[in-house]
Write an enzyme that holds these catalytic residues in place. Structure first.
Site, mmCIF file in Angstrom:
data_model
loop_
_atom_site.group_PDB
_atom_site.id
_atom_site.type_symbol
_atom_site.label_atom_id
_atom_site.label_comp_id
_atom_site.label_asym_id
_atom_site.label_seq_id
_atom_site.Cartn_x
_atom_site.Cartn_y
_atom_site.Cartn_z
ATOM 1 N N ASP A 72 3.751 -3.874 6.279
ATOM 2 C CA ASP A 72 3.074 -3.105 5.240
ATOM 3 C C ASP A 72 3.208 -1.614 5.517
ATOM 4 O O ASP A 72 4.235 -1.175 6.022
ATOM 5 C CB ASP A 72 1.595 -3.539 5.187
ATOM 6 C CG ASP A 72 1.026 -3.468 3.776
ATOM 7 O OD1 ASP A 72 0.806 -2.357 3.287
ATOM 8 O OD2 ASP A 72 0.814 -4.533 3.165
ATOM 9 N N HIS A 79 -3.105 0.961 2.245
ATOM 10 C CA HIS A 79 -2.812 -0.413 1.845
ATOM 11 C C HIS A 79 -2.726 -1.354 3.043
ATOM 12 O O HIS A 79 -3.344 -2.427 3.064
ATOM 13 C CB HIS A 79 -1.499 -0.414 1.057
ATOM 14 C CG HIS A 79 -1.150 -1.704 0.407
ATOM 15 N ND1 HIS A 79 -0.410 -2.677 1.040
ATOM 16 C CD2 HIS A 79 -1.396 -2.186 -0.833
ATOM 17 C CE1 HIS A 79 -0.225 -3.702 0.220
ATOM 18 N NE2 HIS A 79 -0.810 -3.425 -0.921
ATOM 19 N N SER A 139 -1.810 -8.267 -3.560
ATOM 20 C CA SER A 139 -1.787 -7.740 -2.193
ATOM 21 C C SER A 139 -3.050 -8.095 -1.442
ATOM 22 O O SER A 139 -3.029 -8.302 -0.224
ATOM 23 C CB SER A 139 -1.649 -6.211 -2.221
ATOM 24 O OG SER A 139 -0.325 -5.809 -2.378
#
Length: 798
Positions: free
Chosen positions: A178, A245, A577
């Site tokens: 990620d 994220h 996600s």
């Protein structure tokens, strides 16, 4: 520079942005995006050859980055020298062409090449495919409690409640591919954790803002990979998460319990990941330019040799870009990871509710869709004489509780010469600022506008608030910070329009956000979640989340604190996600209990357990967010169950031969398959009749059969393995079949006498009409007194 790129609420044109309106990462303003476009593939000497305008690889000798895939690495790893020799055979002058070399599990490299050079390399023996380096998109406290209690009438809201899987697995390692990690977050404390497992072979890299002291017994490894566009930029080449994220994803999967977590006071409770006892290995593969395929493959290669148990990827390609398996870096990396015993979990994509939008649909990947939970964020509209319309959004504005602010419909503020539809939707340069200033503006959203553009336009014209009419996105609470903006349904909009048309001086106010718990119905399928069937193969029931669904809407988890800004320690986000790490955490808990289980056994346990729910907390069928009854193309096998996934009773183990046969049915020949997999048994040959319809026969935990006509019944075989322990136990079958389709199973009882025993059964699908005109859904469930093992199916005509 990096933080500015990802936080600025304005349009920035870069090659691939962190965030797009269809990306797998949501809740930030979108930047402009250029997506790769590809020509149709051409076969050259057995290697798949593609050219890309975006990569700069098309058009004569123009340079671009290409991935050269050479199948599986040898047992002792591939050699950089071998890759260098292959490069030097076509490169006569240029130096530093090599971007990445893949040596562990995967053999190959990424290099800067011209189209002609790439074409020449593709002709070499042992090269499976040569393709331009693609760029991928980034596709919680309450969510874990909801998964345990959500469909019960009584829901336990205790922040410390826990699932039956009680984080026993300190030796399980979850690899997160990620944007990196913010190691100082309390979610990643290693207090009271045991020493790092001796099986760990990874490292904690040193960077300008990251060193070995940032790793501990929780974050045991950290690597970073610059993409081709980043060169040697030290600001980018770090495992530190400057986006947020990756931190959010990692804490959802494996964050420890953190009391008092909230987002500016909203959704307060105890934050925890799905497997709080598991370790985290970070592979930062995304930068402001996107997530390069060449970096993804490098991370897969390192993760295989590092010794991870689970890999979690909340990213993927857009549905519009078709990729064959052997030119898809995620599919390639996942294949070799699974060959090496690693379970790979990926997000399905955020391009719903359209069909055939699911990404990461290779059968060896556990693909996850997103559902809502029973928590909503209320920001109501008050108008007229304190009438209230329910709105949903996250804002912390305070413009008063009384309706005193002038109210206007954007259409009434249309600028002379502007398009009426654009004005209704509050498009830039479509409204008269003099009519907007000082008012609350009602905006339509029938053109699916980016909400932050709407907010910015109303703000820039002097509006003091905005009410968005949006049925689809309303339940996925968008965040507007200090600006009073909320979303209402089209049904409720009728009432407020009636008020607007009945008075000369309409007034309203927008209330700041409060939290609604035990919301019903929940779960529902999040509107953004990508749907099935697979665009590559209908004969694998890769449904909405090709395999399973998990909470992905309004999830709270850890966040970053870059540049000293007042960033919250936790943040609310939505997207597949966010769903993906829920399943990664659950997979880690199962792995901790059964260390010897294969990735396919773990997948089957998650998919088939009886409480993989197709019902909501009102005891009704699972629906899409707008109310339509959902199907397996929306949610796969259902929503995950944390209660029973650790005790599935029986599992469908998809063997190595199944995957090799899948490649045969998909059109690959034996010689190519032997390069792709170094574990091809001696004497293996593709079945004489290798065609796509036979994909239905691989031993998958769901079933899909097509081309059914009255003259063409289909017979499918499945094999179950007893994992419940020793002793005699008998399972009987229950068939749920739709009208128009006859489904028979033989035998109807399976008697197991020992642990590990495998028994097969056969299913015959027969349409009662001359042919099936639509897809039909049902299930086959094997039950004893303790376990329910459910496999969904879909059947269709041509």
């Amino acid at each position: 520079m990096w933080a500015h790129l990802v936080s600025a609420k304005r349009t920035i044109t870069i090659k691939i942005s962190w965030i797009t309106t269809t990306s797998m990462y949501r809740h930030h303003p979108a930047t402009s995006t250029t997506i790769s476009t590809y020509e149709e593939p051409k076969m050259i000497s057995g290697a798949l050859w593609r050219m890309s305008q975006e990569s700069g690889a098309a058009g004569g000798e123009k340079d671009g980055v290409y991935i050269v895939y050479m199948g599986a690495a040898t047992e002792h790893g591939s050699s950089k020298n071998e890759h260098a020799q292959l490069l030097s055979s076509v490169l006569k002058r240029r130096k530093n062409a090599l971007v990445h070399s893949y040596e562990h599990g995967i053999s190959g490299f990424a290099a800067r090449l011209s189209a002609a050079e790439a074409k020449s390399i593709a002709k070499n023996p042992g090269v499976v495919s040569v393709f331009p380096d693609p760029v991928y998109q980034l596709h919680t406290t309450r969510s874990w409690d909801f998964l345990k209690y959500g469909t019960d009438v009584k829901i336990d809201l205790s922040p410390n409640s826990d699932s039956n899987l009680s984080s026993r697995g300190n030796d399980v390692i979850i690899g997160i591919l990620d944007t990196g990690i913010w190691p100082e977050s309390k979610s990643f404390s290693d207090k009271d954790m045991d020493p790092i497992p001796s099986s760990w072979n990874g490292t904690c890299v040193k960077a300008q803002d990251f060193n070995s002291s940032n790793c501990n017994r929780k974050i045991i490894g950290a690597r970073s990979y610059n993409g081709p566009e980043d060169d040697d930029d030290d600001l980018v080449n770090t495992p530190r998460d400057m986006n947020g994220h990756g931190t959010h994803v990692a804490s959802t999967a494996a964050g420890i319990m953190v009391p008092g977590a909230s987002y500016h006071g909203l959704a307060s409770g105890t934050a925890k990941g799905g497997s709080p006892g598991s370790r985290i290995a970070v592979y930062r593969i995304c930068t402001p330019y996107g997530c390069a395929g060449s970096s993804i493959l490098a991370a897969f290669s390192d993760a295989i040799t590092d010794g991870v148990d689970i890999l979690s990827l909340s990213l993927g390609s857009p549905a519009s870009r078709f990729s064959d398996f052997k030119e898809d870096p995620i599919a390639i990396g996942a294949f070799h990871a699974v060959e090496n015993g690693i379970t790979v979990v990926c997000s399905a994509g955020n391009e719903g509710p359209s069909e055939k939008t699911v990404s990461n649909d290779a059968p060896w990947i556990l693909t996850v869709a997103a559902t809502t939970i029973d928590r909503r964020f209320k920001s109501n509209v008050v108008f007229d004489k304190n009438k209230v319309i329910k709105g949903e959004a996250i804002n912390f504005a305070n413009i008063g509780k009384s309706p005193v602010h002038p109210l206007i419909y954007a259409k009434s503020a249309k600028k002379t010469g502007a398009d009426e539809g654009e004005a209704r939707n509050c498009y830039p340069d479509s409204m008269d600022g003099k009519k907007i200033k000082g008012k609350i503006v009602i905006c339509d959203n029938d053109k699916d506008t980016n909400l932050y553009y709407t907010m910015s336009e109303v703000q820039n014209l002097g509006g003091i608030g905005a009410v968005l009419i949006d049925d689809k996105k309303r339940g996925d609470a968008s965040e507007f910070d200090e600006f009073p903006m909320t979303s209402i349904s089209s049904r409720d909009a009728v009432e407020i329009f009636a008020y607007l048309n009945s008075t000369k001086n309409p007034v309203a106010t927008i209330l700041p956000t409060t939290v609604v718990s035990q919301y019903k119905p929940a779960p529902t399928i999040a509107y953004f979640s990508s749907r099935g069937p697979s665009s590559i193969s209908r004969n694998i029931l890769k449904a909405k989340p090709p395999d399973i669904a998990a909470p992905g809407s309004n999830i709270i988890a850890a966040w970053t604190a870059y540049n000293g800004e007042a960033i919250p320690k936790f943040k609310i986000m939505s997207g597949t996600s966010m769903a993906c790490p829920h399943v990664s955490g659950l997979a880690a808990e199962i792995k901790s209990r059964y260390p010897s289980w294969s990735p396919s056994a773990i997948k089957s346990a998650i998919m088939t357990t009886g409480e993989a729910s197709q019902i909501n907390n009102m005891k009704g069928p699972l629906t899409a967010e707008l109310g339509a009854i959902a199907t397996a193309y929306d949610y796969g096998a259902g929503e995950i169950s944390t209660n029973r996934a650790s005790q599935p009773g029986l599992v469908y183990e998809t063997t190595a031969i199944d995957y090799l046969n899948f490649l045969c049915y998909h059109g690959y020949n034996k010689s190519t398959i032997k390069v792709i997999s170094k574990k091809v048994p001696a004497g293996f040959a593709c079945p004489k009749e290798s065609k796509a319809d036979l994909i239905s026969n691989i031993n998958y935990p769901s079933i899909a059969v097509f081309n059914l006509t009255g003259k063409n019944s289909r017979s499918i075989t499945r094999t179950l393995t007893n994992v419940a322990g020793g002793g005699n136990t008998t399972y009987s079958v229950t068939i749920e079949a739709p009208t128009g389709l006859t489904v028979t199973v033989s035998p109807t009882r399976l008697q197991f006498t020992k642990n590990g025993q495998r028994l097969s059964y056969h299913i015959i699908f027969t349409p009662t009409a001359s042919s099936l005109q639509k897809n039909m859904f049902g299930s086959i469930t094997w039950t004893n007194k303790k376990f329910n093992v459910r496999a969904p199916f879909v059947a269709g005509g041509r």
